[in-house]
Design a protein around this motif. Structure first.
Motif, PDB file in Angstrom:
ATOM      1  N   ASP A   1       0.831  -1.213   0.000  1.00 37.70           N
ATOM      2  CA  ASP A   1       0.000   0.000   0.000  1.00 37.70           C
ATOM      3  C   ASP A   1       0.862   1.258   0.000  1.00 37.70           C
ATOM      4  O   ASP A   1       0.582   2.218  -0.723  1.00 37.70           O
ATOM      5  N   TYR A   2       1.922   1.249   0.807  1.00 41.19           N
ATOM      6  CA  TYR A   2       2.815   2.406   0.867  1.00 41.19           C
ATOM      7  C   TYR A   2       3.513   2.627  -0.477  1.00 41.19           C
ATOM      8  O   TYR A   2       3.649   3.769  -0.929  1.00 41.19           O
ATOM      9  N   GLN A   3       3.959   1.544  -1.111  1.00 41.82           N
ATOM     10  CA  GLN A   3       4.627   1.678  -2.404  1.00 41.82           C
ATOM     11  C   GLN A   3       3.696   2.276  -3.447  1.00 41.82           C
ATOM     12  O   GLN A   3       4.108   3.139  -4.224  1.00 41.82           O
ATOM     13  N   LYS A   4       2.447   1.822  -3.463  1.00 38.59           N
ATOM     14  CA  LYS A   4       1.483   2.365  -4.414  1.00 38.59           C
ATOM     15  C   LYS A   4       1.235   3.844  -4.149  1.00 38.59           C
ATOM     16  O   LYS A   4       1.261   4.664  -5.062  1.00 38.59           O
ATOM     17  N   LYS A   5       1.032   4.175  -2.880  1.00 38.67           N
ATOM     18  CA  LYS A   5       0.790   5.566  -2.501  1.00 38.67           C
ATOM     19  C   LYS A   5       2.001   6.430  -2.853  1.00 38.67           C
ATOM     20  O   LYS A   5       1.856   7.525  -3.402  1.00 38.67           O
ATOM     21  N   SER A   6       3.190   5.937  -2.566  1.00 39.15           N
ATOM     22  CA  SER A   6       4.411   6.675  -2.853  1.00 39.15           C
ATOM     23  C   SER A   6       4.587   6.888  -4.353  1.00 39.15           C
ATOM     24  O   SER A   6       4.971   7.985  -4.798  1.00 39.15           O
TER      25      SER A   6
ATOM     26  N   LYS B   1       9.736  17.221   1.065  1.00 39.36           N
ATOM     27  CA  LYS B   1       9.295  17.284   2.459  1.00 39.36           C
ATOM     28  C   LYS B   1       8.211  16.245   2.743  1.00 39.36           C
ATOM     29  O   LYS B   1       8.281  15.506   3.728  1.00 39.36           O
ATOM     30  N   SER B   2       7.218  16.178   1.880  1.00 41.29           N
ATOM     31  CA  SER B   2       6.125  15.231   2.122  1.00 41.29           C
ATOM     32  C   SER B   2       6.597  13.785   1.961  1.00 41.29           C
ATOM     33  O   SER B   2       6.154  12.898   2.699  1.00 41.29           O
TER      34      SER B   2
ATOM     35  N   VAL C   1       9.226   8.489   6.996  1.00 40.23           N
ATOM     36  CA  VAL C   1       9.464   8.353   8.440  1.00 40.23           C
ATOM     37  C   VAL C   1       8.222   7.801   9.135  1.00 40.23           C
ATOM     38  O   VAL C   1       8.314   6.907   9.977  1.00 40.23           O
ATOM     39  N   GLY C   2       7.067   8.302   8.754  1.00 40.68           N
ATOM     40  CA  GLY C   2       5.829   7.795   9.340  1.00 40.68           C
ATOM     41  C   GLY C   2       5.605   6.324   9.034  1.00 40.68           C
ATOM     42  O   GLY C   2       5.197   5.547   9.916  1.00 40.68           O
ATOM     43  N   GLU C   3       5.879   5.938   7.811  1.00 43.99           N
ATOM     44  CA  GLU C   3       5.690   4.539   7.419  1.00 43.99           C
ATOM     45  C   GLU C   3       6.674   3.624   8.139  1.00 43.99           C
ATOM     46  O   GLU C   3       6.313   2.536   8.579  1.00 43.99           O
TER      47      GLU C   3
ATOM     48  N   THR D   1       8.014   4.143  11.036  1.00 45.03           N
ATOM     49  CA  THR D   1       7.552   4.072  12.426  1.00 45.03           C
ATOM     50  C   THR D   1       6.414   3.065  12.552  1.00 45.03           C
ATOM     51  O   THR D   1       6.406   2.226  13.466  1.00 45.03           O
ATOM     52  N   LYS D   2       5.478   3.137  11.620  1.00 43.37           N
ATOM     53  CA  LYS D   2       4.341   2.216  11.641  1.00 43.37           C
ATOM     54  C   LYS D   2       4.808   0.769  11.451  1.00 43.37           C
ATOM     55  O   LYS D   2       4.351  -0.138  12.157  1.00 43.37           O
ATOM     56  N   LEU D   3       5.734   0.546  10.527  1.00 52.36           N
ATOM     57  CA  LEU D   3       6.249  -0.811  10.307  1.00 52.36           C
ATOM     58  C   LEU D   3       7.017  -1.309  11.528  1.00 52.36           C
ATOM     59  O   LEU D   3       6.915  -2.486  11.891  1.00 52.36           O
ATOM     60  N   GLY D   4       7.757  -0.431  12.164  1.00 52.33           N
ATOM     61  CA  GLY D   4       8.466  -0.818  13.383  1.00 52.33           C
ATOM     62  C   GLY D   4       7.504  -1.261  14.467  1.00 52.33           C
ATOM     63  O   GLY D   4       7.744  -2.262  15.165  1.00 52.33           O
TER      64      GLY D   4
END
Length: 110
Positions: free
Chosen positions: A39-44, A73-74, A80-82, A84-87
């Motif tokens: 999901d993150y890869q698609k969003k990115s 920046k975004s 960083v947010g992702e 943190t979530k994966l951690g």
């Protein structure tokens, strides 16, 4: 003699049950993490594509630099947010996978 064999057999079964429960938890956790990464890869990718389109359509060099800075920046904040979530997901998965062994470990500690 037979009593010891039965105890060993029960202990082996209990250990296998704990291992299978732990493996099931790890499997589910890894599936959730893989889905999150996808999901993150698609969003990115979508955000990167939008940033390139915005950059190409900029009418001035100042607007192009502004668009690039906004994207950087975004993208950094999202990364960083992702992470943190994966951690947190890995930590939760590890705690859940350890739960079947808590009883055994507490007995050994005594």
């Amino acid at each position: 003699m037979m009593n010891n064999f039965d105890e060993i057999q029960k202990m082996s079964k209990d250990n296998m049950d704990m291992a299978m429960e732990s493996f099931g938890t790890m499997s589910k956790g890894m599936q959730a993490i893989a889905a999150e990464v996808a999901d993150y890869q698609k969003k990115s990718f979508d955000e990167g594509t939008a940033a390139v389109e915005k950059l190409v359509s900029s009418k001035s060099l100042d607007k192009a630099f502004e668009a690039q800075a906004d994207y950087a920046k975004s993208a950094y904040e999202g990364f960083v947010g992702e992470m943190t979530k994966l951690g947190e997901m890995f930590t939760d998965m590890s705690k859940d996978a350890y739960k079947p062994y808590e009883g055994v470990m507490s007995k050994l500690a005594k």
